[in-house]
Design an enzyme around this catalytic site. Structure first.
Site, PDB file in Angstrom:
ATOM      1  CG  HIS A 179      48.705  42.116  44.124  1.00 30.29           C
ATOM      2  ND1 HIS A 179      49.375  42.395  42.952  1.00 30.29           N
ATOM      3  CD2 HIS A 179      47.572  42.855  44.086  1.00 30.29           C
ATOM      4  CE1 HIS A 179      48.684  43.266  42.257  1.00 30.29           C
ATOM      5  NE2 HIS A 179      47.590  43.556  42.916  1.00 30.29           N
ATOM      6  CB  SER A 215      48.168  47.613  43.046  1.00 28.68           C
ATOM      7  OG  SER A 215      46.832  47.315  43.244  1.00 28.68           O
ATOM      8  CG  ASN A 272      49.281  46.332  38.935  1.00 24.86           C
ATOM      9  OD1 ASN A 272      48.462  46.291  38.015  1.00 24.86           O
ATOM     10  ND2 ASN A 272      48.967  46.052  40.178  1.00 24.86           N
ATOM     11  CD  GLU A 315      52.428  40.272  41.471  1.00 25.42           C
ATOM     12  OE1 GLU A 315      51.665  41.209  41.752  1.00 25.42           O
ATOM     13  OE2 GLU A 315      53.220  40.317  40.501  1.00 25.42           O
TER      14      GLU A 315
HETATM   15  N1  CAA Z   1      32.506  39.307  41.395  1.00 29.10           N
HETATM   16  C1  CAA Z   1      32.207  37.991  41.444  1.00 29.10           C
HETATM   17  N2  CAA Z   1      32.010  37.222  40.337  1.00 29.10           N
HETATM   18  C2  CAA Z   1      32.082  37.841  39.149  1.00 29.10           C
HETATM   19  C3  CAA Z   1      32.352  39.219  39.007  1.00 29.10           C
HETATM   20  C4  CAA Z   1      32.553  39.962  40.199  1.00 29.10           C
HETATM   21  N3  CAA Z   1      32.853  41.272  40.180  1.00 29.10           N
HETATM   22  N4  CAA Z   1      32.364  39.535  37.700  1.00 29.10           N
HETATM   23  C5  CAA Z   1      32.107  38.410  37.015  1.00 29.10           C
HETATM   24  N5  CAA Z   1      31.926  37.386  37.896  1.00 29.10           N
HETATM   25  C6  CAA Z   1      31.636  36.001  37.546  1.00 29.10           C
HETATM   26  C7  CAA Z   1      30.275  35.888  36.881  1.00 29.10           C
HETATM   27  O1  CAA Z   1      29.273  35.732  37.820  1.00 29.10           O
HETATM   28  C8  CAA Z   1      30.437  34.685  36.000  1.00 29.10           C
HETATM   29  O2  CAA Z   1      30.265  33.503  36.743  1.00 29.10           O
HETATM   30  P1  CAA Z   1      29.106  32.485  36.384  1.00 29.10           P
HETATM   31  O3  CAA Z   1      28.547  32.817  35.052  1.00 29.10           O
HETATM   32  O4  CAA Z   1      29.796  31.173  36.423  1.00 29.10           O
HETATM   33  O5  CAA Z   1      28.122  32.713  37.474  1.00 29.10           O
HETATM   34  C9  CAA Z   1      31.913  34.691  35.610  1.00 29.10           C
HETATM   35  O6  CAA Z   1      32.564  35.567  36.553  1.00 29.10           O
HETATM   36  C10 CAA Z   1      32.092  35.203  34.207  1.00 29.10           C
HETATM   37  O7  CAA Z   1      31.445  36.468  34.143  1.00 29.10           O
HETATM   38  P2  CAA Z   1      30.638  37.013  32.884  1.00 29.10           P
HETATM   39  O8  CAA Z   1      30.119  35.866  32.095  1.00 29.10           O
HETATM   40  O9  CAA Z   1      29.660  38.025  33.374  1.00 29.10           O
HETATM   41  O10 CAA Z   1      31.683  37.864  32.077  1.00 29.10           O
HETATM   42  P3  CAA Z   1      33.100  37.469  31.488  1.00 29.10           P
HETATM   43  O11 CAA Z   1      33.095  36.139  30.876  1.00 29.10           O
HETATM   44  O12 CAA Z   1      33.544  38.644  30.725  1.00 29.10           O
HETATM   45  O13 CAA Z   1      34.042  37.370  32.768  1.00 29.10           O
HETATM   46  C11 CAA Z   1      35.631  38.514  34.040  1.00 29.10           C
HETATM   47  C12 CAA Z   1      34.173  38.415  33.671  1.00 29.10           C
HETATM   48  C13 CAA Z   1      36.072  37.240  34.766  1.00 29.10           C
HETATM   49  C14 CAA Z   1      35.745  39.685  35.013  1.00 29.10           C
HETATM   50  C15 CAA Z   1      36.478  38.707  32.749  1.00 29.10           C
HETATM   51  O14 CAA Z   1      35.948  39.777  31.998  1.00 29.10           O
HETATM   52  C16 CAA Z   1      37.927  38.982  33.017  1.00 29.10           C
HETATM   53  O15 CAA Z   1      38.703  38.064  33.279  1.00 29.10           O
HETATM   54  N6  CAA Z   1      38.330  40.263  32.924  1.00 29.10           N
HETATM   55  C17 CAA Z   1      39.702  40.669  33.184  1.00 29.10           C
HETATM   56  C18 CAA Z   1      39.926  40.712  34.669  1.00 29.10           C
HETATM   57  C19 CAA Z   1      41.331  41.083  35.000  1.00 29.10           C
HETATM   58  O16 CAA Z   1      42.196  41.293  34.179  1.00 29.10           O
HETATM   59  N7  CAA Z   1      41.574  41.181  36.321  1.00 29.10           N
HETATM   60  C20 CAA Z   1      42.849  41.619  36.822  1.00 29.10           C
HETATM   61  C21 CAA Z   1      42.803  43.117  37.021  1.00 29.10           C
HETATM   62  S1  CAA Z   1      44.346  43.744  37.575  1.00 29.10           S
HETATM   63  C22 CAA Z   1      44.352  43.418  39.204  1.00 29.10           C
HETATM   64  O17 CAA Z   1      43.456  42.897  39.795  1.00 29.10           O
HETATM   65  C23 CAA Z   1      45.585  43.822  39.932  1.00 29.10           C
HETATM   66  C24 CAA Z   1      45.719  45.224  40.348  1.00 29.10           C
HETATM   67  O18 CAA Z   1      46.507  45.450  41.267  1.00 29.10           O
HETATM   68  C25 CAA Z   1      45.051  46.369  39.698  1.00 29.10           C
HETATM   69  P1  NAD Z   2      38.184  50.689  47.069  1.00 30.06           P
HETATM   70  O1  NAD Z   2      38.229  52.163  46.887  1.00 30.06           O
HETATM   71  O2  NAD Z   2      37.100  49.892  46.436  1.00 30.06           O
HETATM   72  O3  NAD Z   2      38.131  50.335  48.649  1.00 30.06           O
HETATM   73  C1  NAD Z   2      39.005  50.856  49.607  1.00 30.06           C
HETATM   74  C2  NAD Z   2      38.292  50.772  50.965  1.00 30.06           C
HETATM   75  O4  NAD Z   2      39.223  51.107  52.000  1.00 30.06           O
HETATM   76  C3  NAD Z   2      37.110  51.755  51.093  1.00 30.06           C
HETATM   77  O5  NAD Z   2      35.942  51.053  51.486  1.00 30.06           O
HETATM   78  C4  NAD Z   2      37.573  52.724  52.179  1.00 30.06           C
HETATM   79  O6  NAD Z   2      36.522  53.223  52.998  1.00 30.06           O
HETATM   80  C5  NAD Z   2      38.534  51.847  52.980  1.00 30.06           C
HETATM   81  N1  NAD Z   2      39.484  52.600  53.792  1.00 30.06           N
HETATM   82  C6  NAD Z   2      40.168  53.728  53.463  1.00 30.06           C
HETATM   83  N2  NAD Z   2      40.944  54.123  54.506  1.00 30.06           N
HETATM   84  C7  NAD Z   2      40.733  53.212  55.494  1.00 30.06           C
HETATM   85  C8  NAD Z   2      41.236  53.069  56.812  1.00 30.06           C
HETATM   86  N3  NAD Z   2      42.110  53.943  57.327  1.00 30.06           N
HETATM   87  N4  NAD Z   2      40.815  52.018  57.572  1.00 30.06           N
HETATM   88  C9  NAD Z   2      39.926  51.129  57.081  1.00 30.06           C
HETATM   89  N5  NAD Z   2      39.415  51.213  55.815  1.00 30.06           N
HETATM   90  C10 NAD Z   2      39.807  52.244  55.059  1.00 30.06           C
HETATM   91  O7  NAD Z   2      39.616  50.161  46.641  1.00 30.06           O
HETATM   92  P2  NAD Z   2      40.036  48.707  46.091  1.00 30.06           P
HETATM   93  O8  NAD Z   2      39.910  48.693  44.634  1.00 30.06           O
HETATM   94  O9  NAD Z   2      39.360  47.681  46.930  1.00 30.06           O
HETATM   95  O10 NAD Z   2      41.605  48.722  46.405  1.00 30.06           O
HETATM   96  C11 NAD Z   2      42.110  48.471  47.696  1.00 30.06           C
HETATM   97  C12 NAD Z   2      43.575  48.065  47.622  1.00 30.06           C
HETATM   98  O11 NAD Z   2      43.702  46.904  46.803  1.00 30.06           O
HETATM   99  C13 NAD Z   2      44.509  49.123  47.010  1.00 30.06           C
HETATM  100  O12 NAD Z   2      45.755  49.036  47.641  1.00 30.06           O
HETATM  101  C14 NAD Z   2      44.595  48.660  45.557  1.00 30.06           C
HETATM  102  O13 NAD Z   2      45.765  49.104  44.925  1.00 30.06           O
HETATM  103  C15 NAD Z   2      44.597  47.141  45.746  1.00 30.06           C
HETATM  104  N6  NAD Z   2      44.163  46.387  44.573  1.00 30.06           N
HETATM  105  C16 NAD Z   2      43.165  46.854  43.786  1.00 30.06           C
HETATM  106  C17 NAD Z   2      42.754  46.095  42.689  1.00 30.06           C
HETATM  107  C18 NAD Z   2      41.654  46.572  41.806  1.00 30.06           C
HETATM  108  O14 NAD Z   2      41.488  46.038  40.702  1.00 30.06           O
HETATM  109  N7  NAD Z   2      40.870  47.544  42.191  1.00 30.06           N
HETATM  110  C19 NAD Z   2      43.362  44.866  42.425  1.00 30.06           C
HETATM  111  C20 NAD Z   2      44.359  44.390  43.276  1.00 30.06           C
HETATM  112  C21 NAD Z   2      44.773  45.170  44.352  1.00 30.06           C
END
Ligand code: CAA
Ligand code: NAD
Length: 283
Positions: free
Chosen positions: A140, A119, A190, A152
């Site tokens: 990503h 991330s 991020n 990304e």
């Molecule tokens: N896995 C698979 N499908 C999923 C799901 C999941 N975890 N969560 C929701 N869905 C699907 C649902 O099944 C639904 O599909 P259908 O109805 O067509 O079957 C569709 O997505 C919409 O879901 P909901 O109607 O239950 O709920 P919603 O309209 O609120 O949508 C959401 C859910 C798409 C997750 C929406 O809330 C959303 O876009 N949230 C923001 C997500 C976001 O910002 N993601 C980026 C996070 S940051 C990141 O990823 C980077 C990082 O490094 C941290």
């Molecule tokens: P998570 O905690 O759900 O899963 C991580 C998995 O990695 C676990 O099942 C763990 O057992 C496994 N693991 C740890 N050490 C390991 C090793 N040495 N060998 C094999 N497997 C190992 O975490 P996550 O949310 O899936 O995040 C995973 C990566 O993706 C991180 O780098 C995170 O920053 C990135 N990421 C997360 C998100 C998010 O929304 N959670 C979105 C984009 C990217």
């Protein structure tokens, strides 16, 4: 090079989603984690998602089965010996990731591309522990992987054009849109998203409003699909904290300091949805 065999390291929420979209794109997938219970949990999530697709008429039962048949589970890293492409999706920690990349560099064929789903961590630093930095790249995916369109793609200092081209083609095959960015802490996604989430946590910490009120403001006022605290719980509070620490250390700017409440929750094991409690409680 044509990518036929694809490996995912880490079967958590991101790794299982990546394995699903790769298998849906027709690739043979090895889904690897350290314990059998973790890979089984990952496969369980994939099966549940595909079953919903069948129930909603988006896939046939045969298509679902064909996708599942393309996924092989692994708890032995040596299964990387004949893969063309690896995406690492383990915990957001540089030491853990570099240890895995060193192993993969020794085990995988020399033509294999090694991608990280990190991330925020520097791709250049991850690439430097291998003997093939030109074949190391950031791929990503966004959470939830089966739903979100973006990938990304982050070029390290030495990433070759050929590696980028293969990743862009693969993204398209997975029905995703690749957006190219350079290697700076937090990349674009991020660097923009996480300070907003951290600021929302400061609002809770300083008693500006309740988590419910903060989320409601951002959902109704800014049309965000999820409020920032619901989203933080969804991402994982441990991951949010690691990303803030990477931004803070990487830029040396106090504007990225992680909120003390975020640290406290992570220390308490309140990691959000995956642990059953974060800013909200989950059944
Ligand atoms: N896995 C698979 N499908 C999923 C799901 C999941 N975890 N969560 C929701 N869905 C699907 C649902 O099944 C639904 O599909 P259908 O109805 O067509 O079957 C569709 O997505 C919409 O879901 P909901 O109607 O239950 O709920 P919603 O309209 O609120 O949508 C959401 C859910 C798409 C997750 C929406 O809330 C959303 O876009 N949230 C923001 C997500 C976001 O910002 N993601 C980026 C996070 S940051 C990141 O990823 C980077 C990082 O490094 C941290
Ligand atoms: P998570 O905690 O759900 O899963 C991580 C998995 O990695 C676990 O099942 C763990 O057992 C496994 N693991 C740890 N050490 C390991 C090793 N040495 N060998 C094999 N497997 C190992 O975490 P996550 O949310 O899936 O995040 C995973 C990566 O993706 C991180 O780098 C995170 O920053 C990135 N990421 C997360 C998100 C998010 O929304 N959670 C979105 C984009 C990217």
């Amino acid at each position: 090079m044509e990518v036929k065999k694809f490996m995912v390291i880490g079967a958590g929420q991101m790794g299982s989603g990546i394995a699903q979209v790769a298998a849906q794109a027709g690739l043979n997938v090895v889904l690897h984690d350290v314990k059998e219970e973790f890979v089984n949990r990952g496969l369980g999530v994939i099966t549940k998602n595909l079953t919903r697709d069948v129930e909603k008429g988006r896939k046939s039962e045969e298509e679902k089965q064909a996708i599942l048949d393309r996924i092989v589970l692994s708890t032995d890293i040596n299964n990387a010996k004949d893969v063309d492409f690896v995406v690492e999706a383990v915990v957001e920690n540089m030491d853990v990731k570099t240890a895995i990349f060193k192993q993969l560099d020794e085990i995988t064929p020399t033509h294999a591309i090694l991608a990280s789903n990190t991330s925020s961590l520097p791709i250049t630093e991850i690439a430097a522990v291998t003997n093939r930095p030109e074949k190391v790249i950031g791929m990503h995916f966004m959470n939830p992987v089966p739903v979100m369109k973006l990938i990304e793609v982050i070029r390290g200092l030495a990433t070759s054009d050929e590696t980028y081209r293969i990743v862009a083609e693969l993204s398209e095959k997975m029905s995703k849109v690749a957006v190219e960015v350079n290697d700076f802490p937090g990349f674009v996604s991020n660097r923009v998203l996480m300070p907003m989430i951290n600021e929302a946590i400061y609002c809770v910490y300083e008693g500006v409003a309740t988590p419910e009120a903060i989320d409601e403001v951002m959902k109704l006022g800014m049309n965000h699909p999820m409020g920032p605290l619901t989203l933080a719980d969804f991402i994982g509070l441990d991951t949010c904290l690691y990303i803030m620490e990477v931004l803070h250390e990487g830029f040396g700017d106090s504007k990225y300091r992680p909120c003390p409440l975020l640290r406290k929750y992570v220390k308490a094991g309140w990691l959000g949805r995956k642990s059953g409690r974060g800013f909200y409680v989950y059944e």
